[in-house]
Design an enzyme around this catalytic site. Structure first.
Site, PDB file in Angstrom:
ATOM      1  N   THR A   8       0.829  -1.205  -0.153  1.00  0.00           N
ATOM      2  CA  THR A   8      -0.167  -0.029   0.190  1.00  0.00           C
ATOM      3  C   THR A   8       0.879   1.227   0.050  1.00  0.00           C
ATOM      4  O   THR A   8       2.028   1.282   0.313  1.00  0.00           O
ATOM      5  CB  THR A   8      -0.750  -0.047   1.031  1.00  0.00           C
ATOM      6  OG1 THR A   8      -1.764   1.302   1.103  1.00  0.00           O
ATOM      7  CG2 THR A   8      -0.262  -0.021   2.534  1.00  0.00           C
ATOM      8  N   ASN A  10      -1.045   4.078   1.102  1.00  0.00           N
ATOM      9  CA  ASN A  10      -2.108   4.816   1.802  1.00  0.00           C
ATOM     10  C   ASN A  10      -1.345   4.917   3.219  1.00  0.00           C
ATOM     11  O   ASN A  10      -1.195   4.304   3.810  1.00  0.00           O
ATOM     12  CB  ASN A  10      -3.187   4.092   2.008  1.00  0.00           C
ATOM     13  CG  ASN A  10      -4.313   4.534   2.797  1.00  0.00           C
ATOM     14  OD1 ASN A  10      -4.064   4.965   3.790  1.00  0.00           O
ATOM     15  ND2 ASN A  10      -5.467   4.974   2.121  1.00  0.00           N
ATOM     16  N   LYS A  13      -2.752   3.785   6.536  1.00  0.00           N
ATOM     17  CA  LYS A  13      -2.722   2.259   6.641  1.00  0.00           C
ATOM     18  C   LYS A  13      -1.270   1.999   6.907  1.00  0.00           C
ATOM     19  O   LYS A  13      -0.968   1.344   8.011  1.00  0.00           O
ATOM     20  CB  LYS A  13      -3.058   1.683   5.523  1.00  0.00           C
ATOM     21  CG  LYS A  13      -4.432   1.383   5.144  1.00  0.00           C
ATOM     22  CD  LYS A  13      -4.814   0.643   3.850  1.00  0.00           C
ATOM     23  CE  LYS A  13      -6.360   0.622   3.466  1.00  0.00           C
ATOM     24  NZ  LYS A  13      -6.608  -0.220   2.389  1.00  0.00           N
ATOM     25  N   ASP A  70      -7.485  -5.190   1.912  1.00  0.00           N
ATOM     26  CA  ASP A  70      -8.287  -4.690   1.278  1.00  0.00           C
ATOM     27  C   ASP A  70      -9.577  -4.522   2.388  1.00  0.00           C
ATOM     28  O   ASP A  70      -9.847  -5.340   3.255  1.00  0.00           O
ATOM     29  CB  ASP A  70      -8.976  -5.448   0.199  1.00  0.00           C
ATOM     30  CG  ASP A  70      -9.892  -4.309  -0.561  1.00  0.00           C
ATOM     31  OD1 ASP A  70      -9.497  -3.181  -0.807  1.00  0.00           O
ATOM     32  OD2 ASP A  70     -10.859  -4.843  -1.275  1.00  0.00           O
ATOM     33  N   PHE A 153      -8.732   8.476   9.285  1.00  0.00           N
ATOM     34  CA  PHE A 153      -8.900   8.593   7.974  1.00  0.00           C
ATOM     35  C   PHE A 153     -10.065   7.859   7.281  1.00  0.00           C
ATOM     36  O   PHE A 153     -10.888   7.128   8.007  1.00  0.00           O
ATOM     37  CB  PHE A 153      -7.511   8.083   6.999  1.00  0.00           C
ATOM     38  CG  PHE A 153      -7.175   6.725   7.028  1.00  0.00           C
ATOM     39  CD1 PHE A 153      -7.614   5.872   6.152  1.00  0.00           C
ATOM     40  CD2 PHE A 153      -6.526   6.033   8.314  1.00  0.00           C
ATOM     41  CE1 PHE A 153      -7.019   4.454   6.086  1.00  0.00           C
ATOM     42  CE2 PHE A 153      -6.478   4.642   8.272  1.00  0.00           C
ATOM     43  CZ  PHE A 153      -6.763   3.842   7.059  1.00  0.00           C
ATOM     44  N   GLY A 154     -10.326   7.921   5.893  1.00  0.00           N
ATOM     45  CA  GLY A 154     -11.228   7.238   5.535  1.00  0.00           C
ATOM     46  C   GLY A 154     -12.808   7.904   6.225  1.00  0.00           C
ATOM     47  O   GLY A 154     -12.991   9.159   5.965  1.00  0.00           O
ATOM     48  N   LYS A 176      -8.439   2.922  19.053  1.00  0.00           N
ATOM     49  CA  LYS A 176      -8.851   2.842  17.566  1.00  0.00           C
ATOM     50  C   LYS A 176      -8.164   1.455  17.320  1.00  0.00           C
ATOM     51  O   LYS A 176      -8.950   0.332  16.980  1.00  0.00           O
ATOM     52  CB  LYS A 176      -8.164   3.662  16.579  1.00  0.00           C
ATOM     53  CG  LYS A 176      -9.098   3.162  15.142  1.00  0.00           C
ATOM     54  CD  LYS A 176      -8.783   4.297  14.002  1.00  0.00           C
ATOM     55  CE  LYS A 176      -9.284   3.709  12.737  1.00  0.00           C
ATOM     56  NZ  LYS A 176      -8.656   4.565  11.603  1.00  0.00           N
ATOM     57  N   HIS A 181     -11.283  -2.912  12.769  1.00  0.00           N
ATOM     58  CA  HIS A 181     -11.215  -3.992  11.962  1.00  0.00           C
ATOM     59  C   HIS A 181      -9.872  -4.261  11.650  1.00  0.00           C
ATOM     60  O   HIS A 181      -9.378  -5.776  11.469  1.00  0.00           O
ATOM     61  CB  HIS A 181     -12.087  -3.781  10.566  1.00  0.00           C
ATOM     62  CG  HIS A 181     -11.717  -2.378  10.125  1.00  0.00           C
ATOM     63  ND1 HIS A 181     -11.456  -1.191  10.622  1.00  0.00           N
ATOM     64  CD2 HIS A 181     -11.433  -2.256   8.775  1.00  0.00           C
ATOM     65  CE1 HIS A 181     -11.260  -0.354   9.975  1.00  0.00           C
ATOM     66  NE2 HIS A 181     -11.052  -0.716   8.979  1.00  0.00           N
TER      67      HIS A 181
END
Length: 202
Positions: A8, A10, A13, A70, A153-154, A176, A181
């Site tokens: 990634t 990102n 992440k 993902d 983020f997101g 967090k 997840h």
């Protein structure tokens, strides 16, 4: 230390992966260190398919163990959308803000009790010799009506954590990680890591 590549670019992440994986003696490298690897099309219909596509491609290109995930958000009132399209919900060139605005617009007439949602993450580790393992995690919550918080983020600014009542973007990184997840998927991956690593070296 064992070196692995995170499939990634990102930054959010990468930051989360680093905090968790470095605790277990892993040197974490990102795709930014391998500019010869272009964008990897996420052509799968599921989180699992996309995670495996990315991890297999990066392991083949780098000769190192690759870890990919993902992830996305599933909203019950939208029949599980945006799902695998979470990062490009508002279009291929969109950003987090555009995605959040579209989601809030889609839910503008949906009452609180029907705004249930979850973040989902599937993680794949793939070795150049073909050894593979996959894990998953989920984070239940619901969608707010407005933005709160400046972390994460997101969709974190509109995702309400049920345990605290705070938006995910208001949680500390430690809070967090303990319930997210991705944190769950990484915890499972690290539990499976010794067996996977042994197969990866075979």
């Amino acid at each position: 230390m064992d070196a692995i590549v995170l499939a990634t670019r990102n930054k959010g992440k990468i930051r989360e992966f680093n905090i968790l994986l470095q605790l277990f003696g892993l040197t974490v490298r990102s795709l930014d260190e391998f500019p010869e690897i272009g964008e990897i099309p996420e052509t799968g219909d599921t989180f699992l398919e996309n995670a495996l596509i990315k991890a297999r491609e990066v392991a083949k290109a780098t000769g190192l163990v690759a870890v990919a995930d993902d992830s996305g958000i599933e909203v019950d009132a939208l029949n599980g959308a945006p799902g695998v399209y979470s990062a490009r919900f508002a279009g291929p060139e969109c950003d987090d803000h555009a995605n959040n605005e579209k989601l809030l617009a889609e839910l503008k007439d949906v009452p609180d009790e029907k705004r249930t949602a979850r973040y989902r993450c599937v993680m794949a580790a793939v070795a150049p010799n073909g050894a593979e393992t996959t894990t998953d995690g989920s984070y239940e919550g619901h969608i707010a009506h407005e933005y709160k918080g400046s972390g994460g983020f997101g969709y974190d600014v509109i995702f309400i954590d049920p345990e605290s009542g705070l938006h995910a973007a208001e949680l500390t990184p430690e809070q967090k990680h303990s319930r997210s997840h991705r944190g769950e998927a990484i915890t499972k991956l690290l539990e499976a890591w010794p067996d996977f690593w042994e197969k990866a070296q075979a």
